[in-house]
Motif scaffolding. Structure first.
Motif, PDB file in Angstrom:
ATOM      1  N   PHE A 294       8.793  -3.610  -2.587  1.00 56.85           N
ATOM      2  CA  PHE A 294       7.390  -3.664  -2.979  1.00 56.85           C
ATOM      3  C   PHE A 294       6.858  -5.095  -2.884  1.00 56.85           C
ATOM      4  CE2 PHE A 294       9.177  -0.228  -5.751  1.00 56.85           C
ATOM      5  CZ  PHE A 294       8.453   0.834  -5.252  1.00 56.85           C
ATOM      6  N   TYR A 302       2.096  -2.475  -2.883  1.00 55.98           N
ATOM      7  CA  TYR A 302       2.323  -1.779  -1.623  1.00 55.98           C
ATOM      8  C   TYR A 302       3.815  -1.770  -1.280  1.00 55.98           C
ATOM      9  CZ  TYR A 302      -2.640  -1.508  -0.413  1.00 55.98           C
ATOM     10  OH  TYR A 302      -3.983  -1.192  -0.394  1.00 55.98           O
ATOM     11  N   GLY A 313       3.632   0.413   4.272  1.00 55.94           N
ATOM     12  CA  GLY A 313       2.180   0.270   4.262  1.00 55.94           C
ATOM     13  C   GLY A 313       1.491   1.143   3.240  1.00 55.94           C
ATOM     14  N   ALA A 314       2.268   1.988   2.537  1.00 61.78           N
ATOM     15  CA  ALA A 314       1.672   2.870   1.537  1.00 61.78           C
ATOM     16  C   ALA A 314       1.332   2.098   0.269  1.00 61.78           C
ATOM     17  CB  ALA A 314       2.630   4.014   1.210  1.00 61.78           C
ATOM     18  N   LYS A 315       0.219   2.462  -0.348  1.00 62.91           N
ATOM     19  CA  LYS A 315      -0.162   1.872  -1.629  1.00 62.91           C
ATOM     20  C   LYS A 315       0.395   2.731  -2.756  1.00 62.91           C
ATOM     21  CE  LYS A 315      -4.085   0.240  -4.375  1.00 62.91           C
ATOM     22  NZ  LYS A 315      -5.564   0.108  -4.458  1.00 62.91           N
ATOM     23  N   VAL A 373       2.144   7.747  -3.970  1.00 56.26           N
ATOM     24  CA  VAL A 373       1.633   6.753  -3.032  1.00 56.26           C
ATOM     25  C   VAL A 373       0.533   7.356  -2.164  1.00 56.26           C
ATOM     26  CG1 VAL A 373       3.872   5.580  -2.942  1.00 56.26           C
ATOM     27  CG2 VAL A 373       3.326   7.314  -1.223  1.00 56.26           C
ATOM     28  N   THR A 376      -0.725   5.349   4.808  1.00 53.78           N
ATOM     29  CA  THR A 376      -1.731   4.713   5.670  1.00 53.78           C
ATOM     30  C   THR A 376      -2.652   5.750   6.307  1.00 53.78           C
ATOM     31  OG1 THR A 376      -0.122   4.703   7.487  1.00 53.78           O
ATOM     32  CG2 THR A 376      -0.298   2.692   6.159  1.00 53.78           C
ATOM     33  N   SER A 578      -3.330  -6.913   1.315  1.00 49.02           N
ATOM     34  CA  SER A 578      -2.442  -6.051   2.105  1.00 49.02           C
ATOM     35  C   SER A 578      -2.944  -5.947   3.542  1.00 49.02           C
ATOM     36  CB  SER A 578      -2.361  -4.666   1.466  1.00 49.02           C
ATOM     37  OG  SER A 578      -3.649  -4.046   1.439  1.00 49.02           O
TER      38      SER A 578
END
Length: 602
Positions: A294, A302, A313-315, A373, A376, A578
């Motif tokens: 992370f 992220y 790339g996932a939040k 999450v 993207t 990000s």
């Protein structure tokens, strides 16, 4: 200390309530507990008023200086047979130089003059010494000298005196206890019970689970009290003791992993950036983290590396059922570091440790802990993350897995390196670790910086310390001198220093020096530590589980006495989003470029 204490999340921070470190919710005081001793922040290992200055000075002071300089050089270059007779004469001519007494002690020890070596070391200890330039990688503090005396006695078979001096060294906060266990000088002492108790040596195979954890917690309590420079500066001694008492009481009902999580929280409650427990390398109760990396950008938490490419790339929206924002508020109270930037830097490790999250009340159950999450693609997904048996000790920003790799992330595996940026008329210098490289020492690197920055094509110097969590502070003077030299040269332009949450320890000391002596332009985030801080890395190893930890064994007043800044703030505040990270952009260099271009137009 203002602490998050919303009633909405009282259950989630129950562990903190139990320890009563919420000074905003309850009153905390320093209590007279036996394991916390009143002691000065500075190691008082000698008495400056006990010794009268000599009235006998060398008849030929210039010749004395030249001879002493040569004798020191010979000693440092392992030519004691040449240096010894000269040193014997020099300390008779002038008795008040601790460094000469130490050189004499080294050479007497090499000549197997045991009594003479101890006598000389005691003189050095009484006067105080400084590390030599050639030995910056291993300083000789008072506690080091005490341990050296102990080892001489041990090697000579004088066990009682060896133990006495070992105790003195430990009391003076000698900071590498695990390194003493296998020291060859102590091989005979190693079998004695007193030595084993002092250093926490235990025979794991003959110890029950309950006895093993009890031994670890008892050892942790006693050693932290002595080795930490101020163990109750953040949480009171009473509450730290109650916390460990409660943990001992609950050993039978807790799993090994749950005990480890609580020890992690105890070390965090000591409240300094150098108080770090390493929960992944023990023999029992190892915490296996999520197989995710992370990073907390300015726009959220992220995933920057993962076992599945789709997750990169996932939040992160939720940890269990709790928002990331609320989870971070809990984590930063449990693991405050030196400031919020330091807490933010280390929080990514704790976000990946389900047993720590369970203990903090962020998730209900470590084994079934989930995160939610937003990918993207925009899809939201709740996952039960896979685990992996290792996570980096010092979390750092990694190279992007997909897309362009910017300059500042291109050589993270190198301790230090340079590159000319012709479009900026600048020399870019990145230092990622203050540790000598095998091919080029930091002193040699500093000489190379002087050569490269002296080029007529170099008008500006950019020092990047964003990924530099420290190392050996004794190595920084040559680098500091070159940076000051560049900054003082009227023919040169600006000295830019890029800083952030990972600028810590020895690197924090370097920017504190630069801030005081030079005139740099700091760019980026606030630093991860502060100019005056509890610091150093006193090493411990729990005797049964074999977990390692470090505690703040010294107070570093690196700035002026009343410097109360909580960090060094940037002159040019720039954060990393990000979007910029995944696009391979460097907002800090972009800001530097704008300043340089503006300066050139004026």
């Amino acid at each position: 200390m203002k602490i998050f204490c919303s009633t909405k999340h009282i259950k989630a921070i129950a562990f903190i309530t139990a320890m009563t470190i919420l000074s905003g919710c309850v009153t905390s005081s320093i209590d007279n507990i036996s394991w916390i001793h009143e002691k000065p922040l500075v190691n008082e290992t000698n008495d400056s008023n006990a010794r009268k200055a000599t009235t006998n000075f060398p008849e030929k002071p210039a010749q004395y200086y030249l001879r002493s300089r040569q004798a020191r050089s010979d000693t440092q270059n392992h030519k004691c047979s040449k240096a010894l007779p000269e040193l014997e004469d020099l300390v008779l001519e002038y008795t008040d130089d601790g460094d000469l007494w130490r050189a004499l002690a080294i050479c007497r020890a090499e000549a197997v003059d045991t009594k003479g070596a101890i006598s000389a070391y005691r003189e050095a200890l009484a006067l105080g010494t400084t590390p030599w330039e050639s030995e910056r990688s291993s300083s000789y503090n008072p506690n080091d000298i005490m341990i050296l005396i102990s080892k001489i006695y041990a090697k000579n078979g004088e066990n009682k005196s060896a133990l006495e001096w070992l105790k003195l060294g430990l009391k003076a906060r000698y900071d590498d206890i695990p390194g003493l266990i296998d020291a060859p000088e102590y091989q005979l002492l190693k079998t004695t019970r007193e030595f084993q108790q002092l250093l926490g040596i235990s025979h794991v195979m003959t110890t029950s689970r309950h006895e093993g954890w009890l031994s670890d917690i008892t050892y942790l309590r006693s050693k932290v009290a002595v080795l930490h420079s101020n163990p109750d500066h953040h949480s009171s001694a009473l509450h730290l003791n109650k916390f460990l008492d409660k943990l001992i009481e609950n050993i039978p009902s807790l799993s090994d992993e749950q005990i480890t999580a609580r020890i992690t929280a105890f070390v965090g409650a000591l409240g300094a950036g150098h108080d770090i427990f390493w929960p992944v390398d023990g023999l029992r109760g190892r915490l296996i983290p999520f197989a995710l990396k992370f990073y907390q950008f300015s726009d959220g938490l992220y995933i920057i590396d993962a076992y599945e490419d789709a997750l990169i790339g996932a939040k992160v929206d939720l940890v269990g059922d709790m928002s990331v924002e609320n989870a971070y508020d809990i984590i930063r109270v449990a693991f405050p570091g030196d400031n919020d930037m330091g807490a933010k830097w280390h929080s990514v490790r704790h976000f990946a440790q389900p047993y720590t999250l369970e203990y903090l009340g962020v998730v209900n159950d470590a084994e079934s802990a989930t995160i939610t999450v937003t990918l993207t693609s925009g899809e939201q997904r709740t996952i039960l993350p896979k685990r992996r048996p290792f996570t980096p000790f010092t979390p750092a920003l990694a190279m992007p897995k997909n897309g362009k790799i910017p300059l500042y992330l291109s050589k993270l595996n190198k301790n230090y390196w340079t590159q000319e940026l012709r479009h900026l008329n600048a020399l870019y210098v990145q230092v990622n670790l203050m540790i000598n490289d095998e091919q080029e020492s930091i002193s040699q690197f500093a000489e190379r910086i002087e050569q490269e920055s002296s080029s007529p094509s170099i008008h500006n110097l950019i020092l990047d310390l964003r990924h530099s969590p420290g190392g050996n502070g004794y190595l920084t003077p040559p680098l500091l001198r070159q940076l000051i030299r560049f900054n003082a040269d009227p023919s040169k332009g600006e000295l830019f220093v890029l800083i952030g949450r990972n600028t810590f320890s020895a690197s924090q000391n370097l920017i504190t020096d630069l801030d005081w002596i030079a005139n740099p332009i700091f760019v980026g985030e606030p630093s991860g530590s502060k100019p005056n801080a509890y610091s150093e890395s006193g090493r411990l190893q729990l005797p049964n589980s074999k977990f390692g930890l470090i505690v703040s064994s010294q107070f570093h007043q690196h700035s002026w006495p009343e410097d109360s800044r909580i960090w060094i703030a940037p002159d040019v505040p720039v954060t990393l989003t990000s979007k910029a990270y995944f696009a391979g952009r460097d907002p800090l260099i972009e800001a530097v470029q704008q300043i340089i271009q503006t300066n050139e137009q004026q």
